[in-house]
Write a protein that holds these residues in place. Structure first.
Motif, short mmCIF file in Angstrom:
data_model
loop_
_atom_site.label_atom_id
_atom_site.label_comp_id
_atom_site.label_asym_id
_atom_site.label_seq_id
_atom_site.Cartn_x
_atom_site.Cartn_y
_atom_site.Cartn_z
N GLY A 63 -27.36 27.92 50.21
CA GLY A 63 -26.84 26.64 50.63
C GLY A 63 -27.96 25.65 50.86
N VAL A 64 -27.83 24.86 51.91
CA VAL A 64 -28.81 23.80 52.14
C VAL A 64 -30.12 24.34 52.70
CG1 VAL A 64 -27.99 23.27 54.48
CG2 VAL A 64 -29.09 21.48 53.12
N ASN A 68 -27.70 27.20 58.86
CA ASN A 68 -26.85 26.03 58.75
C ASN A 68 -27.45 24.86 59.53
OD1 ASN A 68 -24.69 27.11 57.14
ND2 ASN A 68 -24.06 28.29 58.92
N ILE A 88 -35.74 19.94 56.34
CA ILE A 88 -34.69 19.12 55.75
C ILE A 88 -33.91 18.46 56.88
CG2 ILE A 88 -32.64 19.12 54.27
CD1 ILE A 88 -33.81 21.78 53.06
N LEU A 90 -30.88 15.94 57.99
CA LEU A 90 -29.61 15.43 57.48
C LEU A 90 -29.09 14.29 58.35
CD1 LEU A 90 -29.51 18.87 57.30
CD2 LEU A 90 -27.72 18.20 55.70
N ASP A 101 -21.41 16.13 52.37
CA ASP A 101 -20.60 17.35 52.42
C ASP A 101 -19.91 17.41 53.77
OD1 ASP A 101 -21.30 18.65 49.87
OD2 ASP A 101 -23.32 18.76 50.74
N TRP A 103 -18.50 19.35 57.01
CA TRP A 103 -18.86 20.50 57.81
C TRP A 103 -17.97 20.58 59.05
CZ3 TRP A 103 -23.13 23.60 56.42
CH2 TRP A 103 -23.93 23.09 55.41
N LYS A 126 -25.31 14.26 54.99
CA LYS A 126 -26.01 14.02 53.73
C LYS A 126 -27.50 14.22 53.96
CE LYS A 126 -26.61 10.39 50.22
NZ LYS A 126 -26.21 9.00 49.84
N VAL A 127 -28.17 14.87 53.03
CA VAL A 127 -29.62 15.07 53.17
C VAL A 127 -30.30 13.71 53.18
CG1 VAL A 127 -31.70 15.99 52.08
CG2 VAL A 127 -29.59 17.34 52.09
N THR A 148 -32.38 21.63 58.94
CA THR A 148 -32.50 23.04 58.59
C THR A 148 -33.86 23.19 57.92
OG1 THR A 148 -31.48 24.94 57.48
CG2 THR A 148 -31.37 22.81 56.34
N ARG A 150 -36.20 25.42 54.72
CA ARG A 150 -36.25 26.33 53.58
C ARG A 150 -37.63 26.98 53.54
NH1 ARG A 150 -31.94 26.01 50.15
NH2 ARG A 150 -33.02 27.27 48.61
#
Length: 213
Positions: A63-64, A68, A88, A90, A101, A103, A126-127, A148, A150
């Motif tokens: 996912g993102v 989450n 990241i 959002l 998206d 949620w 939205k990012v 979040t 990565r």
């Protein structure tokens, strides 16, 4: 460069002063997600210092991000000791805005392994910003920012976090579907000897990057 050296000095001091037996009381394997290791270095009401450690292939990014999207009860700094990551951030948008998206928004409280979860409603995210951060770099996040992270699944990543005093009694968690977070297998205790090995590896990285003296 001066600030980075100060952070490394602080981390090395905390690692040298850390008692693995004391650390084990507040350290966990599978912290938030499977494969992420949390080693506590210092825990007070005003400041918590900790390491997040992910070995190659242990933490899956789906996912993102790794986890989450969420906020925090506290402001904090993150510094990359080794490896790399993406932070990241959002932004909230109008419902079903282009590029967003939907949620499920949850109020998240309690402590690791003893969380309380309360549904608030729905939100669209939205990012907004993606920061690529490598060894020797870092970022700051406040309590209102939704984020979040990565991690590169092919390399070992060690993050050093300075968590400041709580400013809220809960955080906000965003879930993609109807199910509440699955806590099974998370927040497992770590033996002191495992913590000692992790501290030794961090000492080696710091001394390799910047010889003491």
């Amino acid at each position: 460069m001066k600030q980075i050296r100060q952070i490394e000095d602080l981390l090395l001091h905390l690692v040298e002063a850390c008692d693995p037996n004391e650390s084990a009381r507040n350290s966990f394997d599978n912290y938030h997600v499977a494969g992420l290791r949390y080693v506590n270095l210092l825990r007070t009401n005003a400041l918590t210092a900790k390491l997040y450690i992910a070995n190659p292939g242990d933490v899956a990014c789906s996912g993102v991000g790794v986890v989450n999207p969420h906020t925090h009860r506290y402001c904090f700094n993150t510094y990359v000791v080794s490896g790399s990551m993406k932070n990241i951030v959002l932004d909230r948008t109008a419902m079903d805005a282009p590029g967003s998206d939907r949620w499920r928004e949850l109020r998240y409280g309690g402590t690791p392994g003893k969380a309380t979860v309360e549904q608030v409603g729905e939100a669209c995210l939205k990012v907004g910003r993606v920061h690529s951060i490598t060894q020797g770099q870092g970022y700051y996040l406040n309590t209102t920012e939704i984020h979040t992270i990565r991690l590169d699944e092919d390399e070992r990543t060690v993050l050093f976090l300075l968590q400041y005093r709580d400013e809220a009694d809960h955080s906000t968690l965003f879930m993609p579907g109807p199910d509440d977070p699955d806590m099974r297998g998370l927040y497992q205790p770590i033996a002191p000897d495992v913590i000692e090995k992790e501290l030794d590896r961090v000492r080696s990285v710091l001394r390799w990057n910047r010889p003491v003296g």
